[in-house]
Design a protein around this motif. Structure first.
Motif, PDB file in Angstrom:
ATOM      1  N   LYS A   1      39.633  48.982  31.464  1.00 39.72           N
ATOM      2  CA  LYS A   1      40.330  49.760  30.436  1.00 39.72           C
ATOM      3  C   LYS A   1      40.320  49.039  29.092  1.00 39.72           C
ATOM      4  O   LYS A   1      40.144  49.661  28.049  1.00 39.72           O
ATOM      5  CB  LYS A   1      41.777  50.024  30.864  1.00 39.72           C
ATOM      6  CG  LYS A   1      41.920  50.844  32.135  1.00 39.72           C
ATOM      7  CD  LYS A   1      43.380  51.068  32.469  1.00 39.72           C
ATOM      8  CE  LYS A   1      43.547  51.948  33.704  1.00 39.72           C
ATOM      9  NZ  LYS A   1      43.020  51.315  34.924  1.00 39.72           N
TER      10      LYS A   1
ATOM     11  N   LYS B   1      42.368  40.276  45.285  1.00 37.43           N
ATOM     12  CA  LYS B   1      43.616  40.766  44.694  1.00 37.43           C
ATOM     13  C   LYS B   1      44.818  40.438  45.569  1.00 37.43           C
ATOM     14  O   LYS B   1      44.826  40.699  46.767  1.00 37.43           O
ATOM     15  CB  LYS B   1      43.506  42.274  44.488  1.00 37.43           C
ATOM     16  CG  LYS B   1      44.755  42.926  43.908  1.00 37.43           C
ATOM     17  CD  LYS B   1      44.513  44.418  43.732  1.00 37.43           C
ATOM     18  CE  LYS B   1      45.766  45.134  43.245  1.00 37.43           C
ATOM     19  NZ  LYS B   1      45.519  46.594  43.097  1.00 37.43           N
TER      20      LYS B   1
ATOM     21  N   SER C   1      44.173  40.262  35.212  1.00 32.26           N
ATOM     22  CA  SER C   1      44.611  41.594  34.793  1.00 32.26           C
ATOM     23  C   SER C   1      43.539  42.326  34.002  1.00 32.26           C
ATOM     24  O   SER C   1      43.346  43.539  34.163  1.00 32.26           O
ATOM     25  CB  SER C   1      45.891  41.492  33.959  1.00 32.26           C
ATOM     26  OG  SER C   1      46.940  40.942  34.715  1.00 32.26           O
TER      27      SER C   1
ATOM     28  N   ASP D   1      38.567  41.655  39.454  1.00 34.91           N
ATOM     29  CA  ASP D   1      38.253  42.820  40.276  1.00 34.91           C
ATOM     30  C   ASP D   1      39.540  43.325  40.922  1.00 34.91           C
ATOM     31  O   ASP D   1      40.028  42.766  41.900  1.00 34.91           O
ATOM     32  CB  ASP D   1      37.232  42.440  41.356  1.00 34.91           C
ATOM     33  CG  ASP D   1      36.778  43.639  42.181  1.00 34.91           C
ATOM     34  OD1 ASP D   1      37.079  44.776  41.770  1.00 34.91           O
ATOM     35  OD2 ASP D   1      36.140  43.430  43.225  1.00 34.91           O
ATOM     36  N   GLY D   2      40.109  44.364  40.366  1.00 34.81           N
ATOM     37  CA  GLY D   2      41.364  44.904  40.870  1.00 34.81           C
ATOM     38  C   GLY D   2      42.522  44.711  39.920  1.00 34.81           C
ATOM     39  O   GLY D   2      43.639  45.173  40.197  1.00 34.81           O
ATOM     40  N   GLY D   3      42.296  44.027  38.782  1.00 32.25           N
ATOM     41  CA  GLY D   3      43.345  43.870  37.781  1.00 32.25           C
ATOM     42  C   GLY D   3      43.754  45.218  37.203  1.00 32.25           C
ATOM     43  O   GLY D   3      42.917  46.106  37.021  1.00 32.25           O
ATOM     44  N   PHE D   4      45.011  45.390  36.915  1.00 36.87           N
ATOM     45  CA  PHE D   4      45.490  46.715  36.525  1.00 36.87           C
ATOM     46  C   PHE D   4      44.992  47.156  35.149  1.00 36.87           C
ATOM     47  O   PHE D   4      45.082  48.341  34.794  1.00 36.87           O
ATOM     48  CB  PHE D   4      47.030  46.766  36.597  1.00 36.87           C
ATOM     49  CG  PHE D   4      47.741  46.136  35.429  1.00 36.87           C
ATOM     50  CD1 PHE D   4      48.295  46.912  34.422  1.00 36.87           C
ATOM     51  CD2 PHE D   4      47.862  44.753  35.345  1.00 36.87           C
ATOM     52  CE1 PHE D   4      48.960  46.336  33.354  1.00 36.87           C
ATOM     53  CE2 PHE D   4      48.537  44.167  34.293  1.00 36.87           C
ATOM     54  CZ  PHE D   4      49.079  44.958  33.287  1.00 36.87           C
ATOM     55  N   LEU D   5      44.450  46.220  34.351  1.00 39.16           N
ATOM     56  CA  LEU D   5      43.868  46.586  33.063  1.00 39.16           C
ATOM     57  C   LEU D   5      42.343  46.490  33.071  1.00 39.16           C
ATOM     58  O   LEU D   5      41.705  46.763  32.059  1.00 39.16           O
ATOM     59  CB  LEU D   5      44.430  45.682  31.953  1.00 39.16           C
ATOM     60  CG  LEU D   5      45.923  45.817  31.668  1.00 39.16           C
ATOM     61  CD1 LEU D   5      46.373  44.764  30.655  1.00 39.16           C
ATOM     62  CD2 LEU D   5      46.243  47.215  31.156  1.00 39.16           C
ATOM     63  N   SER D   6      41.771  46.088  34.210  1.00 37.15           N
ATOM     64  CA  SER D   6      40.323  45.938  34.314  1.00 37.15           C
ATOM     65  C   SER D   6      39.629  47.291  34.152  1.00 37.15           C
ATOM     66  O   SER D   6      40.037  48.287  34.752  1.00 37.15           O
ATOM     67  CB  SER D   6      39.958  45.330  35.674  1.00 37.15           C
ATOM     68  OG  SER D   6      38.555  45.211  35.811  1.00 37.15           O
TER      69      SER D   6
ATOM     70  N   LEU E   1      48.196  40.731  43.792  1.00 38.35           N
ATOM     71  CA  LEU E   1      49.061  41.695  43.114  1.00 38.35           C
ATOM     72  C   LEU E   1      48.225  42.366  42.027  1.00 38.35           C
ATOM     73  O   LEU E   1      47.118  41.902  41.717  1.00 38.35           O
ATOM     74  CB  LEU E   1      50.276  40.979  42.499  1.00 38.35           C
ATOM     75  CG  LEU E   1      51.249  40.304  43.483  1.00 38.35           C
ATOM     76  CD1 LEU E   1      52.248  39.444  42.726  1.00 38.35           C
ATOM     77  CD2 LEU E   1      51.969  41.354  44.333  1.00 38.35           C
ATOM     78  N   PRO E   2      48.707  43.424  41.407  1.00 36.51           N
ATOM     79  CA  PRO E   2      47.911  44.094  40.368  1.00 36.51           C
ATOM     80  C   PRO E   2      47.563  43.190  39.180  1.00 36.51           C
ATOM     81  O   PRO E   2      46.696  43.548  38.385  1.00 36.51           O
ATOM     82  CB  PRO E   2      48.824  45.245  39.926  1.00 36.51           C
ATOM     83  CG  PRO E   2      49.696  45.515  41.100  1.00 36.51           C
ATOM     84  CD  PRO E   2      49.940  44.174  41.723  1.00 36.51           C
ATOM     85  N   PHE E   3      48.220  42.038  39.085  1.00 35.81           N
ATOM     86  CA  PHE E   3      47.957  41.178  37.929  1.00 35.81           C
ATOM     87  C   PHE E   3      47.515  39.764  38.298  1.00 35.81           C
ATOM     88  O   PHE E   3      47.355  38.920  37.415  1.00 35.81           O
ATOM     89  CB  PHE E   3      49.211  41.102  37.040  1.00 35.81           C
ATOM     90  CG  PHE E   3      50.466  40.728  37.780  1.00 35.81           C
ATOM     91  CD1 PHE E   3      50.788  39.404  38.004  1.00 35.81           C
ATOM     92  CD2 PHE E   3      51.315  41.717  38.256  1.00 35.81           C
ATOM     93  CE1 PHE E   3      51.930  39.053  38.692  1.00 35.81           C
ATOM     94  CE2 PHE E   3      52.470  41.376  38.937  1.00 35.81           C
ATOM     95  CZ  PHE E   3      52.775  40.040  39.159  1.00 35.81           C
TER      96      PHE E   3
END
Length: 481
Positions: free
Chosen positions: A178, A90, A167, A171-176, A92-94
């Motif tokens: 969800k 990761k 995203s 691994d670590g994406g802000f939508l992963s 950034l979050p995306f």
């Protein structure tokens, strides 16, 4: 006799070795390589043939070559930096940190997903990335400057595709964890449809008579390319679990069931409204079915796959055949093959329906370490409606992010490229087509302006005066010469 006294021996071919470590499952490995190859065949030769035959004859070479170039270019970019941006550490979050995926130690290590070498995972995800860019090209056929396309492919892969993949899947994406997106309804199809439509806006339309009349130059070959696409989807959805198991079998079964239903529904609507069974329409219905089932292929029951096929054969049909013709906005953007409807609309539809019909038991099998909420349908009967509504909210959130990011980034890329080279070919080149762009034509047909070579025997005559006079005028293939 005590069972513990049995001497359990494995066949030599199943024993671990230096070439096949203990963590390597040979069955999963073999299937994953097969699945990745099937996905690759969807692009080359599948979409190469489909694009080359679905367009007007003068654009056959250019359209097919746009697909072939993108496939090769994406592979080099993917292993050089893009794979790690989509599935690496990761940043950034995306998005992940750019890095190469070429080290032997890395490629031969155990994959982060499944019991197979990392090389399998890298190649399979490359095939996904490549077909996304190739699908996008369907919106731009028949007028985009090829040099602009050569710049567009690596830029869009780097700044758009990798972001969507990380995203939602990384691994670590802000939508992963969800968003339910089994094999790329959002990451691949919604993004390619929206990006293709956006790029088509910036590139501009084809010349007027190409927009008015753009018949396929070879419908039989078009069906052949469509066949590669359909059968290749076995690997597309069957390879997503990265193992040979129940989910894999169900995903493949549902894929073909939904696709057949969608094709028949689209064909039926064509026959009711236009009184003719359109072959091109059947191919479009096939594609929308494949796209719609993708985000939920291994996560829904087969009855739901049939229902998804009925909806994917009717809703995109309505947006393409009715809404598109009524709204001036759609008319102003020249989406050559209707990628917005077949991929963006069908991908969004599939993503939402996956949030409705995802079965809790199948979610647990597919994602044992993640905690997705149940599909809305099942949450209603389990008296957990709030959880189902929350999952639908996440699906809509993911769709909104993919749409906005692709509109923004694709627009920026097109504007920047437009500062370097023309996005659209010159008018005189648009009139000529392939010969102006590549100096080559798709078909060397009898009558294409070439003079017929006179056989030697025509010059040797036993009656010189009569025959010489008769064949003294060159025989032309075209009466206009």
């Amino acid at each position: 006799m005590d069972s513990s006294s049995h001497d359990l021996r494995l066949a030599p071919s199943l024993l671990p070795s230096e070439a096949s470590p203990e963590w390597n499952n040979k069955a999963d490995n073999a299937w994953q390589l097969t699945a990745a190859t099937l996905v690759g065949l969807q692009s080359v030769p599948g979409l190469v043939i489909l694009y080359g035959s679905m367009v007007k004859r003068k654009w056959a070479v250019n359209s097919a070559f746009m697909a072939l170039f993108a496939f090769a270019c994406v592979l080099i970019c993917w292993v050089s930096w893009a794979h790690c941006m989509a599935f690496g550490t990761k940043l950034l979050p995306f998005v992940g940190k750019p890095n190469h995926a070429l080290a032997g130690k890395f490629l031969l290590s155990k994959s982060t997903v499944g019991y197979l070498p990392m090389a399998d995972f890298v190649f399979f995800q490359f095939a996904f990335a490549a077909i996304t860019v190739v699908l996008l090209a369907g919106s731009l056929l028949g007028r985009m400057n090829f040099y602009a396309w050569m710049m567009f492919v690596p830029l869009w892969l780097t700044f758009s595709y990798t972001v969507g993949a990380f995203s939602i899947w990384g691994d670590g994406g802000f939508l992963s964890g969800k968003i339910i997106d089994y094999a790329g309804g959002f990451v691949i199809h919604l993004s390619s449809g929206v990006a293709g439509f956006t790029a088509a806006y910036w590139v501009g339309p084809r010349i007027s008579h190409d927009r008015e009349k753009f018949p396929p130059n070879n419908i039989i070959h078009m069906l052949g390319g469509a066949g590669f696409l359909w059968m290749g989807w076995t690997g597309f959805n069957g390879g997503a679990p990265f193992q040979v198991g129940e989910i894999t079998s169900l995903a493949i079964f549902n894929t073909h069931l939904c696709t057949a239903t969608s094709l028949l529904v689209w064909l039926t609507l064509d026959m009711i409204v236009y009184t003719k069974s359109s072959v091109v329409g059947a191919v479009q219905g096939m594609i929308t079915g494949l796209v719609c089932i993708t985000p939920g292929a291994g996560l829904v029951d087969s009855w739901a796959a049939i229902l998804m096929g009925a909806l994917s054969g009717s809703i995109p049909w309505y947006t393409m055949m009715v809404v598109h013709k009524k709204l001036a906005f759609f008319q102003s953007v020249d989406d050559t093959l209707g990628v917005f409807h077949t991929h963006a609309v069908a991908g969004l539809l599939g993503g939402i329906l996956s949030g409705v019909f995802a079965k809790p038991e199948l979610l647990r099998i597919m994602y044992p370490d993640m905690h997705y909420y149940p599909g809305l349908f099942y949450s209603f009967f389990d008296s957990k409606l709030g959880l189902g509504i929350r999952q639908i909210w996440f699906q809509l959130l993911g769709a909104g992010f993919v749409v906005m990011w692709n509109v923004l980034v694709t627009s920026i890329i097109c504007i920047l490229i437009g500062r370097v080279v023309d996005l659209r070919m010159h008018e005189e080149d648009l009139e000529v087509g392939d010969d102006a762009v590549h100096g080559e034509e798709a078909y060397a047909l009898w009558g294409d302006g070439e003079r017929m070579r006179i056989p030697l025997r025509l010059h040797i005559s036993p009656i010189p005066s009569l025959c010489r006079r008769r064949f003294s005028i060159p025989l032309a293939m075209n009466q206009e010469e």
